[in-house]
Design a protein around this motif. Structure first.
Motif, PDB file in Angstrom:
ATOM      1  N   SER A   1       0.841  -1.208   0.000  1.00  0.00           N
ATOM      2  CA  SER A   1       0.000   0.000   0.000  1.00  0.00           C
ATOM      3  C   SER A   1       0.875   1.256   0.000  1.00  0.00           C
ATOM      4  O   SER A   1       2.061   1.206   0.357  1.00  0.00           O
ATOM      5  N   THR A   2       0.262   2.373  -0.327  1.00  0.00           N
ATOM      6  CA  THR A   2       0.965   3.667  -0.276  1.00  0.00           C
ATOM      7  C   THR A   2       1.496   3.915   1.133  1.00  0.00           C
ATOM      8  O   THR A   2       2.654   4.302   1.320  1.00  0.00           O
ATOM      9  N   GLN A   3       0.659   3.660   2.108  1.00  0.00           N
ATOM     10  CA  GLN A   3       1.047   3.876   3.506  1.00  0.00           C
ATOM     11  C   GLN A   3       2.207   2.944   3.886  1.00  0.00           C
ATOM     12  O   GLN A   3       3.173   3.371   4.526  1.00  0.00           O
ATOM     13  N   GLY A   4       2.105   1.697   3.476  1.00  0.00           N
ATOM     14  CA  GLY A   4       3.165   0.728   3.784  1.00  0.00           C
ATOM     15  C   GLY A   4       4.465   1.092   3.090  1.00  0.00           C
ATOM     16  O   GLY A   4       5.553   0.956   3.660  1.00  0.00           O
ATOM     17  N   PHE A   5       4.355   1.566   1.855  1.00  0.00           N
ATOM     18  CA  PHE A   5       5.535   1.963   1.092  1.00  0.00           C
ATOM     19  C   PHE A   5       6.266   3.098   1.802  1.00  0.00           C
ATOM     20  O   PHE A   5       7.483   3.060   2.006  1.00  0.00           O
ATOM     21  N   ARG A   6       5.509   4.099   2.223  1.00  0.00           N
ATOM     22  CA  ARG A   6       6.119   5.258   2.911  1.00  0.00           C
ATOM     23  C   ARG A   6       6.781   4.838   4.221  1.00  0.00           C
ATOM     24  O   ARG A   6       7.873   5.291   4.558  1.00  0.00           O
ATOM     25  N   LYS A   7       6.109   3.956   4.952  1.00  0.00           N
ATOM     26  CA  LYS A   7       6.631   3.527   6.254  1.00  0.00           C
ATOM     27  C   LYS A   7       7.950   2.767   6.070  1.00  0.00           C
ATOM     28  O   LYS A   7       8.936   3.003   6.788  1.00  0.00           O
ATOM     29  N   LEU A   8       7.976   1.887   5.084  1.00  0.00           N
ATOM     30  CA  LEU A   8       9.203   1.113   4.848  1.00  0.00           C
ATOM     31  C   LEU A   8      10.344   2.012   4.384  1.00  0.00           C
ATOM     32  O   LEU A   8      11.492   1.853   4.803  1.00  0.00           O
ATOM     33  N   LEU A   9      10.019   2.976   3.512  1.00  0.00           N
ATOM     34  CA  LEU A   9      11.065   3.889   3.030  1.00  0.00           C
ATOM     35  C   LEU A   9      11.659   4.678   4.196  1.00  0.00           C
ATOM     36  O   LEU A   9      12.880   4.871   4.293  1.00  0.00           O
ATOM     37  N   ASN A  10      10.782   5.103   5.096  1.00  0.00           N
ATOM     38  CA  ASN A  10      11.221   5.832   6.275  1.00  0.00           C
ATOM     39  C   ASN A  10      12.145   4.968   7.149  1.00  0.00           C
ATOM     40  O   ASN A  10      13.206   5.414   7.600  1.00  0.00           O
ATOM     41  N   GLU A  11      11.755   3.712   7.345  1.00  0.00           N
ATOM     42  CA  GLU A  11      12.565   2.811   8.177  1.00  0.00           C
ATOM     43  C   GLU A  11      13.920   2.520   7.520  1.00  0.00           C
ATOM     44  O   GLU A  11      14.960   2.509   8.182  1.00  0.00           O
ATOM     45  N   ILE A  12      13.883   2.307   6.214  1.00  0.00           N
ATOM     46  CA  ILE A  12      15.150   2.036   5.509  1.00  0.00           C
ATOM     47  C   ILE A  12      16.028   3.293   5.544  1.00  0.00           C
ATOM     48  O   ILE A  12      17.252   3.200   5.683  1.00  0.00           O
ATOM     49  N   GLY A  13      15.396   4.462   5.447  1.00  0.00           N
ATOM     50  CA  GLY A  13      16.153   5.715   5.526  1.00  0.00           C
ATOM     51  C   GLY A  13      16.950   5.788   6.816  1.00  0.00           C
ATOM     52  O   GLY A  13      18.125   6.182   6.837  1.00  0.00           O
ATOM     53  N   MET A  14      16.307   5.373   7.897  1.00  0.00           N
ATOM     54  CA  MET A  14      16.986   5.407   9.200  1.00  0.00           C
ATOM     55  C   MET A  14      18.191   4.454   9.197  1.00  0.00           C
ATOM     56  O   MET A  14      19.278   4.799   9.668  1.00  0.00           O
ATOM     57  N   LEU A  15      18.002   3.279   8.638  1.00  0.00           N
ATOM     58  CA  LEU A  15      19.095   2.294   8.623  1.00  0.00           C
ATOM     59  C   LEU A  15      20.234   2.764   7.698  1.00  0.00           C
ATOM     60  O   LEU A  15      21.415   2.570   8.009  1.00  0.00           O
ATOM     61  N   LEU A  16      19.883   3.390   6.582  1.00  0.00           N
ATOM     62  CA  LEU A  16      20.932   3.879   5.678  1.00  0.00           C
ATOM     63  C   LEU A  16      21.665   5.069   6.298  1.00  0.00           C
ATOM     64  O   LEU A  16      22.878   5.248   6.083  1.00  0.00           O
ATOM     65  N   ALA A  17      20.943   5.875   7.078  1.00  0.00           N
ATOM     66  CA  ALA A  17      21.597   7.002   7.763  1.00  0.00           C
ATOM     67  C   ALA A  17      22.681   6.480   8.701  1.00  0.00           C
ATOM     68  O   ALA A  17      23.768   7.069   8.826  1.00  0.00           O
ATOM     69  N   TYR A  18      22.395   5.375   9.336  1.00  0.00           N
ATOM     70  CA  TYR A  18      23.362   4.762  10.247  1.00  0.00           C
ATOM     71  C   TYR A  18      24.643   4.398   9.502  1.00  0.00           C
ATOM     72  O   TYR A  18      25.754   4.615   9.987  1.00  0.00           O
ATOM     73  N   GLU A  19      24.469   3.875   8.279  1.00  0.00           N
ATOM     74  CA  GLU A  19      25.643   3.456   7.502  1.00  0.00           C
ATOM     75  C   GLU A  19      26.417   4.646   6.937  1.00  0.00           C
ATOM     76  O   GLU A  19      27.650   4.662   6.973  1.00  0.00           O
ATOM     77  N   VAL A  20      25.693   5.632   6.422  1.00  0.00           N
ATOM     78  CA  VAL A  20      26.386   6.731   5.727  1.00  0.00           C
ATOM     79  C   VAL A  20      27.088   7.670   6.712  1.00  0.00           C
ATOM     80  O   VAL A  20      27.989   8.421   6.330  1.00  0.00           O
ATOM     81  N   THR A  21      26.702   7.592   7.989  1.00  0.00           N
ATOM     82  CA  THR A  21      27.334   8.457   9.002  1.00  0.00           C
ATOM     83  C   THR A  21      28.354   7.690   9.844  1.00  0.00           C
ATOM     84  O   THR A  21      28.837   8.207  10.858  1.00  0.00           O
ATOM     85  N   ARG A  22      28.668   6.483   9.432  1.00  0.00           N
ATOM     86  CA  ARG A  22      29.526   5.588  10.226  1.00  0.00           C
ATOM     87  C   ARG A  22      30.872   6.209  10.589  1.00  0.00           C
ATOM     88  O   ARG A  22      31.428   5.935  11.652  1.00  0.00           O
ATOM     89  N   ASP A  23      31.423   7.068   9.720  1.00  0.00           N
ATOM     90  CA  ASP A  23      32.767   7.613   9.971  1.00  0.00           C
ATOM     91  C   ASP A  23      32.740   9.102  10.321  1.00  0.00           C
ATOM     92  O   ASP A  23      33.756   9.787  10.165  1.00  0.00           O
ATOM     93  N   LEU A  24      31.600   9.602  10.784  1.00  0.00           N
ATOM     94  CA  LEU A  24      31.584  11.029  11.178  1.00  0.00           C
ATOM     95  C   LEU A  24      32.629  11.271  12.263  1.00  0.00           C
ATOM     96  O   LEU A  24      32.754  10.473  13.204  1.00  0.00           O
ATOM     97  N   PRO A  25      33.365  12.350  12.156  1.00  0.00           N
ATOM     98  CA  PRO A  25      34.400  12.626  13.158  1.00  0.00           C
ATOM     99  C   PRO A  25      33.826  12.875  14.546  1.00  0.00           C
ATOM    100  O   PRO A  25      32.760  13.471  14.685  1.00  0.00           O
ATOM    101  N   LEU A  26      34.563  12.425  15.544  1.00  0.00           N
ATOM    102  CA  LEU A  26      34.194  12.635  16.949  1.00  0.00           C
ATOM    103  C   LEU A  26      35.263  13.474  17.635  1.00  0.00           C
ATOM    104  O   LEU A  26      36.411  13.505  17.186  1.00  0.00           O
ATOM    105  N   GLN A  27      34.862  14.136  18.703  1.00  0.00           N
ATOM    106  CA  GLN A  27      35.844  14.812  19.561  1.00  0.00           C
ATOM    107  C   GLN A  27      35.468  14.525  21.012  1.00  0.00           C
ATOM    108  O   GLN A  27      34.335  14.104  21.286  1.00  0.00           O
TER     109      GLN A  27
END
Ligand code: PRP
Ligand code: URA
Length: 219
Positions: A35-61
């Protein structure tokens, strides 16, 4: 922990995020009966998981804090807040999930659509933070098909002075990867899948259809 100064040099790389949760959710989302609603929800969840990967090497102090038991030097994110740059419309599908994980990020909106005849990217909106050039910019678009849209988005950000750029997509066509890295070889790509090919209308096969239409129920 990094030294607070540099991101990993991933120029020219394509990082396929093969985490089982991402792959499972992607398969659910590809299903034509979702469904449209299901599609949006999954995209949102995958977005969160991909954010975790793409920020893996952000510098820390290290910052001085006190726990209830003792003072300590604790790692916190260093430098200026990053910018998420969704390509409208479908890039918005990733945004909320990513902002949930990185709530202090700034947002640059890039309005582009593909001309259905020529498949060229047509810009209709662009709004970025004034100091976008000083920040890491993560371009978001679920679909990298011909890559005309992603190339135009990165062209535009480079015109504004951006130098540290990354691209996150859900699906990439081999043709799109070759085109994108032909023009912007230093910008790494994160994707959940490299699919087979483009059809004669520029759609990714097997793909998931038209991401914007499936997100918003416009077809
Ligand atoms: C889709 C998609 C990408 C673009 C990818 O957008 O969201 O932005 O196509 O294709 P490309 O790699 O060949 O450029 P579309 O143009 O359909 O606009 P929409 O999101 O507003 O529907
Ligand atoms: N845009 C989409 O939404 N899907 C494709 O397969 C190609 C471009």
């Amino acid at each position: 922990m990094t030294d607070g100064s540099a991101l990993t040099n991933l120029a020219g790389q394509v990082i396929v995020v093969d985490h089982p949760l991402v792959q499972h959710k992607l398969s659910l989302l590809r299903d034509r009966t979702r469904s449209t609603q299901g599609f949006r929800k999954l995209l949102n969840e995958i977005g969160m998981l991909l954010a975790y990967e793409v920020t893996r090497d952000l510098p820390l102090q290290l910052a001085d804090i006190e726990t209830p038991l003792a003072p300590m030097r604790a790692p916190v994110l260093a430098g200026k807040k990053l910018v998420f740059a969704p390509i409208l419309r479908a890039g918005m599908g990733f945004l909320d999930g990513m902002l949930e994980l990185v709530p202090s990020a700034r947002v640059a909106h890039i309005g582009l659509y593909r001309d259905p005849g020529t498949l060229a990217a047509v810009e209709y909106y662009f709004k970025a933070p004034p100091d976008v050039a000083e920040r890491l910019v993560i371009v978001l678009d679920p679909m990298l098909a011909t890559a005309n849209s992603a190339v135009a988005a990165v062209d535009r950000l480079k015109e504004r002075g951006c130098r540290e750029l990354r691209l996150v997509c859900l699906l990439a066509a081999p043709e799109g990867i070759a085109h994108f890295h032909g023009v912007h070889p230093e910008v790494p790509i994160w994707t959940a899948s490299i699919d087979s090919h483009l059809d004669s209308h520029g759609y990714i096969v097997p793909g998931l259809g038209d991401a914007g239409d499936r997100m918003f129920g416009t077809r």
